[in-house]
Design a protein around this motif. Sequence first.
Motif, PDB file in Angstrom:
ATOM      1  N   ALA A   4       0.835  -1.208   0.000  1.00  0.00           N
ATOM      2  CA  ALA A   4       0.000   0.000   0.000  1.00  0.00           C
ATOM      3  C   ALA A   4       0.869   1.257   0.000  1.00  0.00           C
ATOM      4  N   PHE A   5       1.952   1.249   0.754  1.00  0.00           N
ATOM      5  CA  PHE A   5       2.860   2.398   0.797  1.00  0.00           C
ATOM      6  C   PHE A   5       3.462   2.658  -0.578  1.00  0.00           C
ATOM      7  N   ARG A   6       3.917   1.602  -1.226  1.00  0.00           N
ATOM      8  CA  ARG A   6       4.512   1.746  -2.565  1.00  0.00           C
ATOM      9  C   ARG A   6       3.481   2.310  -3.554  1.00  0.00           C
ATOM     10  N   LEU A   7       2.264   1.839  -3.483  1.00  0.00           N
ATOM     11  CA  LEU A   7       1.216   2.344  -4.375  1.00  0.00           C
ATOM     12  C   LEU A   7       0.921   3.820  -4.108  1.00  0.00           C
ATOM     13  N   ARG A   8       0.929   4.209  -2.837  1.00  0.00           N
ATOM     14  CA  ARG A   8       0.723   5.625  -2.512  1.00  0.00           C
ATOM     15  C   ARG A   8       1.863   6.485  -3.049  1.00  0.00           C
ATOM     16  N   LEU A   9       3.101   5.968  -2.983  1.00  0.00           N
ATOM     17  CA  LEU A   9       4.235   6.699  -3.559  1.00  0.00           C
ATOM     18  C   LEU A   9       4.059   6.908  -5.065  1.00  0.00           C
ATOM     19  N   GLY A  18       1.260   7.498  -6.445  1.00  0.00           N
ATOM     20  CA  GLY A  18       0.164   8.428  -6.671  1.00  0.00           C
ATOM     21  C   GLY A  18      -1.226   7.834  -6.575  1.00  0.00           C
ATOM     22  N   TYR A  19      -1.317   6.557  -6.215  1.00  0.00           N
ATOM     23  CA  TYR A  19      -2.623   5.930  -6.069  1.00  0.00           C
ATOM     24  C   TYR A  19      -3.133   6.130  -4.651  1.00  0.00           C
ATOM     25  N   ARG A  20      -4.433   6.020  -4.486  1.00  0.00           N
ATOM     26  CA  ARG A  20      -5.028   5.994  -3.153  1.00  0.00           C
ATOM     27  C   ARG A  20      -5.190   4.530  -2.785  1.00  0.00           C
ATOM     28  N   ALA A  21      -4.244   4.025  -2.004  1.00  0.00           N
ATOM     29  CA  ALA A  21      -4.202   2.599  -1.684  1.00  0.00           C
ATOM     30  C   ALA A  21      -4.541   2.367  -0.225  1.00  0.00           C
ATOM     31  N   GLN A  22      -5.255   1.268   0.009  1.00  0.00           N
ATOM     32  CA  GLN A  22      -5.633   0.907   1.372  1.00  0.00           C
ATOM     33  C   GLN A  22      -5.358  -0.567   1.588  1.00  0.00           C
ATOM     34  N   TRP A  23      -4.614  -0.856   2.645  1.00  0.00           N
ATOM     35  CA  TRP A  23      -4.327  -2.237   3.014  1.00  0.00           C
ATOM     36  C   TRP A  23      -5.433  -2.765   3.908  1.00  0.00           C
ATOM     37  N   ILE A  24      -5.890  -3.970   3.611  1.00  0.00           N
ATOM     38  CA  ILE A  24      -6.926  -4.645   4.389  1.00  0.00           C
ATOM     39  C   ILE A  24      -6.414  -6.035   4.728  1.00  0.00           C
ATOM     40  N   LYS A  25      -6.514  -6.401   6.003  1.00  0.00           N
ATOM     41  CA  LYS A  25      -5.943  -7.666   6.464  1.00  0.00           C
ATOM     42  C   LYS A  25      -6.885  -8.852   6.313  1.00  0.00           C
ATOM     43  N   PHE A  85       8.229  -8.735  -4.404  1.00  0.00           N
ATOM     44  CA  PHE A  85       8.311  -8.263  -5.777  1.00  0.00           C
ATOM     45  C   PHE A  85       9.223  -7.056  -5.892  1.00  0.00           C
ATOM     46  N   ASP A  86       9.665  -6.831  -7.112  1.00  0.00           N
ATOM     47  CA  ASP A  86      10.419  -5.630  -7.453  1.00  0.00           C
ATOM     48  C   ASP A  86       9.391  -4.499  -7.550  1.00  0.00           C
ATOM     49  N   PRO A  87       9.598  -3.378  -6.857  1.00  0.00           N
ATOM     50  CA  PRO A  87       8.630  -2.282  -6.917  1.00  0.00           C
ATOM     51  C   PRO A  87       8.328  -1.813  -8.343  1.00  0.00           C
ATOM     52  N   ALA A  88       9.312  -1.867  -9.232  1.00  0.00           N
ATOM     53  CA  ALA A  88       9.071  -1.469 -10.618  1.00  0.00           C
ATOM     54  C   ALA A  88       8.086  -2.422 -11.296  1.00  0.00           C
ATOM     55  N   MET A  89       8.144  -3.694 -10.933  1.00  0.00           N
ATOM     56  CA  MET A  89       7.211  -4.673 -11.510  1.00  0.00           C
ATOM     57  C   MET A  89       5.795  -4.411 -11.001  1.00  0.00           C
ATOM     58  N   LEU A  90       5.659  -4.080  -9.723  1.00  0.00           N
ATOM     59  CA  LEU A  90       4.340  -3.714  -9.189  1.00  0.00           C
ATOM     60  C   LEU A  90       3.787  -2.522  -9.956  1.00  0.00           C
TER      61      LEU A  90
END
Length: 138
Positions: free
Chosen positions: A22-27, A29-36, A110-115
């Motif tokens: 979720a942190f990587r997605l926010r970086l 520019g997405y609005r990401a939310q982690w749900i357990k 995963f590699d952040p670039a691949m995400l």
Amino acid sequence: MAETVEKILVLEPNQVQGEVTAFRLRLLGYRAQWIKSGLDFWSTLYMEHPDAVIISLDGSAKDGLEVLEQLGSDARTSKIPVMVTSVKAELDLVEKAWRAGGRDFLVTPFDPAMLEQKVAKLLARRVKEDAADDALVA
């Protein structure tokens, strides 16, 4: 004109992996939310109306696959593009995820670039499908 920020829900039972994703997605520019948990996932899904979902099959692959199947079988959620993640890259698991409605698969860690590439591709596919649906209606 306001810029649209895509919303992505991340269903991940592992706290570290969920928070990092979720942190990587926010970086990016997405609005990401982690749900357990799956229970929290459904209530958040209907409140947030995400543009994409990332579902982990780790912890309990059966639970992740069940969520994936339910998403695909519900008319309200069947158009949401889903990427599946897992530490396992076994062909039978990838095939099960594909049959259940997953449109991409990412092996963790995963590699952040691949995400970044896979999420962009997933969202682009949604835009393309929405445009095709609009053309059918017009």
